[in-house]
Design an enzyme around this catalytic site. Structure first.
Site, PDB file in Angstrom:
ATOM      1  N   HIS A   1       0.843  -1.202   0.000  1.00 28.89           N
ATOM      2  CA  HIS A   1       0.000   0.000   0.000  1.00 28.89           C
ATOM      3  C   HIS A   1       0.878   1.253   0.000  1.00 28.89           C
ATOM      4  O   HIS A   1       0.690   2.148  -0.824  1.00 28.89           O
ATOM      5  CB  HIS A   1      -0.923  -0.006   1.214  1.00 28.89           C
ATOM      6  CG  HIS A   1      -1.594   1.310   1.476  1.00 28.89           C
ATOM      7  ND1 HIS A   1      -2.563   1.825   0.649  1.00 28.89           N
ATOM      8  CD2 HIS A   1      -1.414   2.233   2.455  1.00 28.89           C
ATOM      9  CE1 HIS A   1      -2.953   3.006   1.122  1.00 28.89           C
ATOM     10  NE2 HIS A   1      -2.274   3.284   2.217  1.00 28.89           N
TER      11      HIS A   1
ATOM     12  N   ASP B   1       6.606  22.115 -26.244  1.00 28.69           N
ATOM     13  CA  ASP B   1       6.611  20.764 -25.672  1.00 28.69           C
ATOM     14  C   ASP B   1       7.639  20.747 -24.559  1.00 28.69           C
ATOM     15  O   ASP B   1       8.196  21.787 -24.206  1.00 28.69           O
ATOM     16  CB  ASP B   1       6.959  19.712 -26.749  1.00 28.69           C
ATOM     17  CG  ASP B   1       6.413  18.327 -26.377  1.00 28.69           C
ATOM     18  OD1 ASP B   1       6.659  17.879 -25.245  1.00 28.69           O
ATOM     19  OD2 ASP B   1       5.732  17.706 -27.215  1.00 28.69           O
TER      20      ASP B   1
ATOM     21  N   TRP C   1       6.991   0.168   4.034  1.00 28.45           N
ATOM     22  CA  TRP C   1       7.469   0.940   2.876  1.00 28.45           C
ATOM     23  C   TRP C   1       8.825   1.561   3.152  1.00 28.45           C
ATOM     24  O   TRP C   1       9.549   1.920   2.234  1.00 28.45           O
ATOM     25  CB  TRP C   1       6.451   1.999   2.456  1.00 28.45           C
ATOM     26  CG  TRP C   1       6.599   3.328   3.140  1.00 28.45           C
ATOM     27  CD1 TRP C   1       6.062   3.695   4.329  1.00 28.45           C
ATOM     28  CD2 TRP C   1       7.348   4.455   2.676  1.00 28.45           C
ATOM     29  NE1 TRP C   1       6.436   4.973   4.639  1.00 28.45           N
ATOM     30  CE2 TRP C   1       7.221   5.474   3.642  1.00 28.45           C
ATOM     31  CE3 TRP C   1       8.115   4.719   1.548  1.00 28.45           C
ATOM     32  CZ2 TRP C   1       7.834   6.714   3.513  1.00 28.45           C
ATOM     33  CZ3 TRP C   1       8.733   5.967   1.429  1.00 28.45           C
ATOM     34  CH2 TRP C   1       8.580   6.950   2.403  1.00 28.45           C
TER      35      TRP C   1
ATOM     36  N   SER D   1      13.116   6.598 -13.576  1.00 28.43           N
ATOM     37  CA  SER D   1      12.007   7.328 -14.189  1.00 28.43           C
ATOM     38  C   SER D   1      11.873   8.723 -13.591  1.00 28.43           C
ATOM     39  O   SER D   1      11.740   9.715 -14.314  1.00 28.43           O
ATOM     40  CB  SER D   1      10.715   6.531 -13.994  1.00 28.43           C
ATOM     41  OG  SER D   1       9.604   7.331 -14.243  1.00 28.43           O
ATOM     42  N   SER D   2      11.942   8.799 -12.263  1.00 26.01           N
ATOM     43  CA  SER D   2      11.797  10.108 -11.610  1.00 26.01           C
ATOM     44  C   SER D   2      12.932  11.039 -11.979  1.00 26.01           C
ATOM     45  O   SER D   2      12.724  12.236 -12.198  1.00 26.01           O
ATOM     46  CB  SER D   2      11.802   9.954 -10.092  1.00 26.01           C
ATOM     47  OG  SER D   2      10.644   9.322  -9.671  1.00 26.01           O
TER      48      SER D   2
ATOM     49  N   HIS E   1      13.056  12.131   3.823  1.00 21.87           N
ATOM     50  CA  HIS E   1      12.385  13.362   4.214  1.00 21.87           C
ATOM     51  C   HIS E   1      12.176  14.313   3.048  1.00 21.87           C
ATOM     52  O   HIS E   1      11.061  14.781   2.845  1.00 21.87           O
ATOM     53  CB  HIS E   1      12.985  14.045   5.436  1.00 21.87           C
ATOM     54  CG  HIS E   1      11.931  14.934   6.015  1.00 21.87           C
ATOM     55  ND1 HIS E   1      10.909  14.455   6.787  1.00 21.87           N
ATOM     56  CD2 HIS E   1      11.659  16.227   5.786  1.00 21.87           C
ATOM     57  CE1 HIS E   1      10.047  15.432   7.019  1.00 21.87           C
ATOM     58  NE2 HIS E   1      10.487  16.515   6.442  1.00 21.87           N
TER      59      HIS E   1
ATOM     60  N   GLU F   1      11.765  13.397   0.180  1.00 20.75           N
ATOM     61  CA  GLU F   1      10.719  12.705  -0.584  1.00 20.75           C
ATOM     62  C   GLU F   1       9.313  13.134  -0.155  1.00 20.75           C
ATOM     63  O   GLU F   1       8.433  13.328  -0.996  1.00 20.75           O
ATOM     64  CB  GLU F   1      10.893  11.190  -0.423  1.00 20.75           C
ATOM     65  CG  GLU F   1       9.718  10.336  -0.871  1.00 20.75           C
ATOM     66  CD  GLU F   1       9.499  10.328  -2.373  1.00 20.75           C
ATOM     67  OE1 GLU F   1      10.451  10.673  -3.101  1.00 20.75           O
ATOM     68  OE2 GLU F   1       8.391   9.999  -2.806  1.00 20.75           O
TER      69      GLU F   1
ATOM     70  N   TYR G   1       8.443  15.958   0.924  1.00 20.12           N
ATOM     71  CA  TYR G   1       8.176  17.290   0.370  1.00 20.12           C
ATOM     72  C   TYR G   1       8.014  17.242  -1.136  1.00 20.12           C
ATOM     73  O   TYR G   1       7.309  18.076  -1.715  1.00 20.12           O
ATOM     74  CB  TYR G   1       9.260  18.282   0.794  1.00 20.12           C
ATOM     75  CG  TYR G   1       9.193  18.540   2.273  1.00 20.12           C
ATOM     76  CD1 TYR G   1       7.953  18.612   2.894  1.00 20.12           C
ATOM     77  CD2 TYR G   1      10.311  18.678   3.057  1.00 20.12           C
ATOM     78  CE1 TYR G   1       7.849  18.802   4.248  1.00 20.12           C
ATOM     79  CE2 TYR G   1      10.217  18.867   4.421  1.00 20.12           C
ATOM     80  CZ  TYR G   1       8.974  18.930   5.009  1.00 20.12           C
ATOM     81  OH  TYR G   1       8.870  19.117   6.356  1.00 20.12           O
TER      82      TYR G   1
ATOM     83  N   SER H   1      -2.147  27.077  -5.181  1.00 23.91           N
ATOM     84  CA  SER H   1      -1.880  28.486  -5.473  1.00 23.91           C
ATOM     85  C   SER H   1      -2.430  28.893  -6.827  1.00 23.91           C
ATOM     86  O   SER H   1      -2.545  30.083  -7.113  1.00 23.91           O
ATOM     87  CB  SER H   1      -0.369  28.751  -5.438  1.00 23.91           C
ATOM     88  OG  SER H   1       0.161  28.385  -4.199  1.00 23.91           O
TER      89      SER H   1
ATOM     90  N   HIS I   1      14.594  13.373  12.519  1.00 23.44           N
ATOM     91  CA  HIS I   1      13.414  13.433  13.391  1.00 23.44           C
ATOM     92  C   HIS I   1      12.551  12.178  13.238  1.00 23.44           C
ATOM     93  O   HIS I   1      11.633  11.966  14.016  1.00 23.44           O
ATOM     94  CB  HIS I   1      12.600  14.716  13.178  1.00 23.44           C
ATOM     95  CG  HIS I   1      11.937  14.849  11.847  1.00 23.44           C
ATOM     96  ND1 HIS I   1      11.778  16.042  11.206  1.00 23.44           N
ATOM     97  CD2 HIS I   1      11.395  13.936  11.023  1.00 23.44           C
ATOM     98  CE1 HIS I   1      11.155  15.861  10.058  1.00 23.44           C
ATOM     99  NE2 HIS I   1      10.913  14.590   9.920  1.00 23.44           N
ATOM    100  N   HIS I   2      12.856  11.369  12.225  1.00 19.39           N
ATOM    101  CA  HIS I   2      12.179  10.072  12.120  1.00 19.39           C
ATOM    102  C   HIS I   2      12.816   9.046  13.048  1.00 19.39           C
ATOM    103  O   HIS I   2      12.342   7.920  13.128  1.00 19.39           O
ATOM    104  CB  HIS I   2      12.251   9.556  10.682  1.00 19.39           C
ATOM    105  CG  HIS I   2      11.563  10.454   9.695  1.00 19.39           C
ATOM    106  ND1 HIS I   2      10.243  10.295   9.340  1.00 19.39           N
ATOM    107  CD2 HIS I   2      12.002  11.523   9.005  1.00 19.39           C
ATOM    108  CE1 HIS I   2       9.902  11.224   8.464  1.00 19.39           C
ATOM    109  NE2 HIS I   2      10.950  11.987   8.248  1.00 19.39           N
TER     110      HIS I   2
ATOM    111  N   THR J   1       5.904  27.168   5.907  1.00 22.91           N
ATOM    112  CA  THR J   1       4.621  26.539   5.609  1.00 22.91           C
ATOM    113  C   THR J   1       3.486  27.432   6.086  1.00 22.91           C
ATOM    114  O   THR J   1       2.470  27.588   5.396  1.00 22.91           O
ATOM    115  CB  THR J   1       4.535  25.157   6.273  1.00 22.91           C
ATOM    116  OG1 THR J   1       5.744  24.455   6.018  1.00 22.91           O
ATOM    117  CG2 THR J   1       3.388  24.352   5.722  1.00 22.91           C
TER     118      THR J   1
ATOM    119  N   LYS K   1       2.730  30.138   3.673  1.00 19.90           N
ATOM    120  CA  LYS K   1       1.897  29.700   2.564  1.00 19.90           C
ATOM    121  C   LYS K   1       0.426  29.655   2.957  1.00 19.90           C
ATOM    122  O   LYS K   1      -0.438  30.160   2.246  1.00 19.90           O
ATOM    123  CB  LYS K   1       2.348  28.322   2.086  1.00 19.90           C
ATOM    124  CG  LYS K   1       3.681  28.398   1.381  1.00 19.90           C
ATOM    125  CD  LYS K   1       4.065  27.067   0.819  1.00 19.90           C
ATOM    126  CE  LYS K   1       4.921  27.234  -0.396  1.00 19.90           C
ATOM    127  NZ  LYS K   1       4.240  27.819  -1.533  1.00 19.90           N
TER     128      LYS K   1
ATOM    129  N   ARG L   1       1.407   0.977  15.092  1.00 23.08           N
ATOM    130  CA  ARG L   1       1.084   0.834  13.679  1.00 23.08           C
ATOM    131  C   ARG L   1       1.582  -0.522  13.184  1.00 23.08           C
ATOM    132  O   ARG L   1       2.311  -1.218  13.884  1.00 23.08           O
ATOM    133  CB  ARG L   1       1.700   1.974  12.863  1.00 23.08           C
ATOM    134  CG  ARG L   1       3.188   2.074  12.969  1.00 23.08           C
ATOM    135  CD  ARG L   1       3.723   3.360  12.377  1.00 23.08           C
ATOM    136  NE  ARG L   1       3.734   3.335  10.923  1.00 23.08           N
ATOM    137  CZ  ARG L   1       4.630   3.977  10.159  1.00 23.08           C
ATOM    138  NH1 ARG L   1       5.569   4.721  10.733  1.00 23.08           N
ATOM    139  NH2 ARG L   1       4.571   3.925   8.860  1.00 23.08           N
TER     140      ARG L   1
END
Lengths: 528, 187
Positions: free
Chosen positions: A74, A103, A139, A167-168, A251, A253, A255, A266, A300-301, A326, A329, A448
C-alpha cells in the site's frame, strides 16, 4: 481547433502505437495520470484489505504476514505509483502550456521515463503471486528486516525501486531543462505560475535524493547477494546507518509529494476567489526554504533510535522551523480568499479542504517534532494519522482539485458538477471519519503495522474502517466523472473559469495537440 | 550565453544535472564511511572505537565509575554467553581485565562474533579497550568452552555526570560468513 496546415503539425497518430511511441507532452501527461489513477485504485484495494482486517479485533481475514505485505505494498504503490506519477503527469500537461513552450525539452526521454514505470510496478506487483510473497518489511524497508530477514522477492523490489528512481530522475531533468530553457519571451522566472515554480524546486529535490535511494537499495542488494555488510552488524556494519541514509532520501521525498500540491492550490484559490494570489514572491521563497530545510531534518524520524542530546535538539528545532515557511503559505492562501468573490465549484472545494486538513496534518507534525513527546507517539497510529492527513487530504486532494480544474482544458467538456460535488463531499466526510479517530488510537498507544489489537481500540478502529470503505468507494465517482467528461458534456470555453489567469487559458478547449509552436504574445504574460 | 542555441543550452543543463545525479549516488555511499567517522567522534549509537594503542593511562583515584557488562545472543545464536563479572568499579585511567564465558553446546563447530554497544551512547568514546575478544572472530569446537578477556580502562576525560556505564555484547553466528582480514574495522 485551430490546427495549422503545416505538415509538421499533424494531429495524434491512430491506435495503440500513438501511446507507445508518443513524444507529445499532453499524451504523456495523460498516460501518467491514467497510470497514477490505476495505481491509486490498486493501492486503495490494499488499504481496503488493511481496514477490513482491522474492522474488529482478532485475526479474521488475512494472515499476519499477508497483512504486512499489504501495508508495505500500500505504501510503496501509493507513494511511488499514485502520488508521484500524478504530479509528473500534471507537470507534463501543464508546464509547457503555462510557460508558453511547444513541448517538453526532451520529448523522447519523456516517453521513456513514462514507459519504464508500468514495468517497475508489474515487477513489484508480481511478487504478490510468488511463493515467498510480496515485500513485508514496511514501505521504509528498514534493514535488517529488508536484508537478513527479507523474503526472497526483495530483489524484485530492489530492481523495481531502481526503475522508479530512474524514471523520476529522467522526468526531473526534463522538467528543469524545460523550465530553464523553453520559457516564452517575456516569461521571466518571477512571472512563472507557482505550479511551475514548485515543480522546478521539486525536480531539484528529486535529482538530489533519488540517487541516494538508488544507493541505499544497491547497498541492500550487495548485502543480500554479495556478502557485504553495510547494514549487517555481525560483519561490522550498522542497521542504524540504513535509517540515516534512507531518511536522508525519505524526508525530502515527503516534500516532493507536497510542494507541487502547493503549486496547484496556489493556482486554484486565486481563480475562484477572483483575486490575485496574495504574496507571490513570499510563496516562491517559502517553497525554496522548505526545500532547503527538508535536507537537515531527516533524523526526526529516528528520535527513539538513539542520538546525542545535541542531535535530538538540533533536529527538533530544525523541524519546527519548517512550520514558518509553511505557515507563510497557509496565511497567503487565506489572505487570497479574504474578501474575494468566492464561488465553490468542485476544484475550489477540494482546495479549501486541502488548506484546512493539510494544516491539521502540519500541526500533528509539529507535535511529533517535539522530541520528548515523540518517544510516546513514535510508531503509533498517531503517526499514521499525521502522514495520512498530509498525504490524502493534502497531496491527493490537490491532485483531484487539479484534475477537476484542468479537466475542461484537457477534454474540451465541462465535467458533471453535481457528481463532482458528490465526490467531494463523500471524500471529505470519508477521509475524516477514516483518519481522525486514528489520532485517538495513537495517543491511546495503538502501534502501527499490526493486524490485531487490544480490545480497547475496537470502537475507533470500527469507525475508521467505515470511513475507509466510504472514502474508497467514493473514488469510483471520480472515475465516472472523468470518463463522462472525456466522452462528452457541455462545451468548455477557452477561459473555462471566469477568474482564471495564465497562458493555458488563452488556448482553445480542448487544448490543441500542438500548442505554442510560435511563442505567445508577450502582452499575454502578466505578473502573478 | 546569449549566443548559445537552445539545443546546446539544453544539453549543457542535462550534463550538469547528470553530474549531480552521479554525485548524489556517490554521496549515498560516502555516507557509510562518514557515518563511521561521526560515530567515532560523537560516540553516536554507542559504538566503541578500535584497539587503544597510545601511552599507558594514569589512574585518577578520586573518582569511581561503575561498569556493567551484559551479554545477549542475536537471533539464531545458540551459544551459552555470559559475563563472568557482571559489574566492576574502576577509577578513570585504571586498567582492568574482565572476562566473558562462551560455550558451544552444539555437536558442530561454529564461529561467533561479538559486537559491542555502550549505554549511555556518549560514554562510548571514553571506554578504551587495550584488548578485546570482540576484535576477532571466535571459533568454538563442539562442546568447547572458553573465557574471553577484555582489558580496558575508562578515559579520565569522561564527563562528571556519567557515574555508570553499560557495555553490552551481542553475539552473532558468523559460521557461514566469509569475513576477510583478521580484524574487523570500526570495532
Amino acid at each position: 481547433m485551430s490546427a495549422s496546415h503545416d505538415d509538421h503539425h499533424h494531429g495524434p497518430a491512430k491506435g495503440l502505437t500513438r501511446w507507445l511511441y508518443t513524444t507529445n507532452h499532453k499524451d504523456i501527461g495523460s498516460l501518467y495520470l491514467w497510470f497514477s489513477f490505476a495505481m491509486f485504485l490498486l493501492g486503495g484495494t490494499f488499504a481496503m484489505v488493511i481496514r477490513a482486517e482491522l474492522f474488529q479485533p482478532g485475526l479474521q481475514l488475512v494472515e499476519p504476514n499477508f497483512f504486512n505485505q499489504m501495508t508495505t505494498m500500500h505504501g510503496l504503490v501509493m507513494v511511488f505509483g499514485a502520488v508521484m506519477p500524478a504530479f509528473v503527469g500534471l507537470a507534463n500537461w501543464m508546464i509547457p502550456m503555462m510557460i508558453g513552450a511547444p513541448d517538453m525539452a526532451l520529448p523522447r526521454m519523456n516517453n521513456w521515463s513514462f514507459w519504464i514505470l508500468p514495468f517497475a510496478f508489474a515487477m513489484l506487483s508480481a511478487t504478490l503471486f510468488m511463493e515467498a510473497g510480496a515485500p513485508n518489511f514496511g514501505w521504509t524497508f528498514y534493514a535488517p528486516l529488508s536484508t537478513t530477514y527479507a523474503p526472497e522477492t526483495v530483489t524484485f523490489f530492489i530492481f523495481a525501486v531502481h526503475i522508479m528512481g530512474a524514471s523520476s530522475i529522467m522526468g526531473s531533468i526534463n522538467i528543469i531543462a524545460t523550465v530553464l530553457n523553453m520559457r516564452a519571451p517575456g516569461m521571466t522566472l518571477m512571472k512563472m505560475p507557482l505550479f511551475v515554480w514548485t515543480w522546478l524546486i521539486t525536480a531539484y529535490l528529486l535529482i538530489a535524493v533519488m540517487p541516494v535511494l538508488a544507493g541505499v537499495v544497491t547497498m541492500m542488494l550487495f548485502d543480500i547477494h554479495f556478502g557485504t555488510s553495510f547494514f549487517n552488524a555481525a560483519g561490522g556494519g550498522d542497521p542504524v546507518l540504513f535509517q540515516h541514509v534512507f531518511w536522508f532520501f525519505g524526508h525530502p521525498e515527503v516534500y516532493i509529494m507536497i510542494l507541487p500540491a502547493f503549486g496547484v492550490i496556489s493556482a486554484i484559490i486565486p481563480t475562484f476567489a477572483r483575486k490575485r494570489l496574495f504574496g507571490y514572491d513570499s510563496m516562491v521563497y517559502a517553497t525554496a526554504s522548505i526545500a532547503f530545510l527538508s535536507f537537515i531534518v531527516w533524523a526526526h524520524h529516528m528520535f527513539t533510535v538513539g542520538m546525542p542530546i545535541a542531535g535530538e535538539l538540533f533536529f527538533m528545532y530544525a523541524t519546527m522551523l519548517i512550520a514558518v515557511p509553511t505557515g507563510v503559505k497557509v496565511f497567503n492562501w487565506v489572505a487570497t480568499m479574504f474578501r474575494g468573490s468566492m464561488t465553490f465549484e468542485t476544484p475550489m472545494l477540494f482546495a479549501i479542504a486541502f488548506v484546512v486538513l493539510f494544516t491539521m496534518g502540519g500541526f500533528t507534525g509539529l507535535m511529533l517534532a517535539i522530541t520528548p513527546a515523540d518517544f510516546q507517539y513514535h510508531d503509533t497510529y498517531f503517526v499514521v494519522a499525521h502522514f495520512h492527513y498530509v498525504l490524502v487530504p493534502g497531496a491527493v486532494f490537490s491532485i483531484m482539485a487539479a484534475t477537476y480544474y484542468w479537466l475542461p482544458k484537457w477534454t474540451g467538456h465541462m465535467y458533471d458538477e453535481r457528481l463532482g460535488k458528490l465526490h467531494f463531499w463523500l471524500s471529505f466526510i470519508g477521509v475524516n471519519v477514516l483518519f481522525f479517530p486514528q489520532h485517538f488510537l495513537g495517543l491511546a498507544g495503538m502501534p502501527r503495522r499490526i493486524p490485531d489489537y487490544a480490545l480497547q481500540f475496537a470502537d475507533f478502529n470500527w469507525i475508521s474502517s467505515i470511513g475507509g470503505f466510504l472514502f474508497g468507494a467514493s473514488q469510483l465517482i471520480l472515475l465516472v466523472v472523468v470518463i463522462k467528461c472525456v466522452k462528452g458534456g457541455k462545451k468548455a470555453t477557452a477561459q473555462v473559469w471566469e477568474g482564471a489567469q495564465g497562458l493555458e487559458w488563452t488556448l482553445d478547449s480542448p487544448a490543441p495537440y500542438h500548442t505554442f509552436t510560435t511563442p505567445p504574445d508577450p502582452k499575454l504574460i502578466h505578473a502573478q | 550565453m546569449r549566443h548559445e542555441s537552445p539545443a546546446a543550452l539544453t544539453s549543457r543543463i542535462v550534463k550538469r544535472l547528470l553530474l549531480v545525479v552521479v554525485g548524489m549516488f556517490g554521496f549515498g555511499f560516502a555516507m557509510v564511511p562518514l557515518y563511521d567517522v561521526i560515530c567515532d567522534i560523537t560516540g553516536l549509537n554507542g559504538k566503541t572505537s578500535g584497539r587503544y594503542a597510545e601511552s599507558e593511562p594514569v589512574p585518577v583515584e578520586d573518582r569511581k565509575i561503575t561498569v556493567q557488562f551484559m551479554a545477549q545472543n542475536s537471533e539464531g545464536m545458540s551459544w551459552y554467553f555470559e559475563p563472568n563479572d557482571p559489574q566492576v568499579t574502576v577509577s578513570p585511567g585504571e586498567v582492568k581485565v574482565v572476562s566473558y564465558k562462551a560455550r558451544n553446546p552444539n555437536e558442530f563447530a561454529m564461529v561467533g562474533q561479538a559486537i559491542p554497544s555502550v549505554a549511555p551512547n556518549e560514554a562510548a568514546q571514553y571506554l578504551m579497550k587495550l584488548e578485546c575478544f570482540c576484535f576477532q572472530e571466535q571459533p568454538l569446537a563442539p562442546g568447547e568452552e572458553v573465557d574471553m578477556a577484555i582489558r580496558f580502562f575508562v578515559d579520565e576525560n569522561i564527563p562528571e555526570k556519567i557515574t555508570k556505564l553499560t557495555l553490552s555484547y551481542s553475539l552473532f553466528d558468523i559460521t557461514d560468513y566469509e569475513i576477510s582480514g583478521d580484524e574487523i574495522t570500526a570495532r
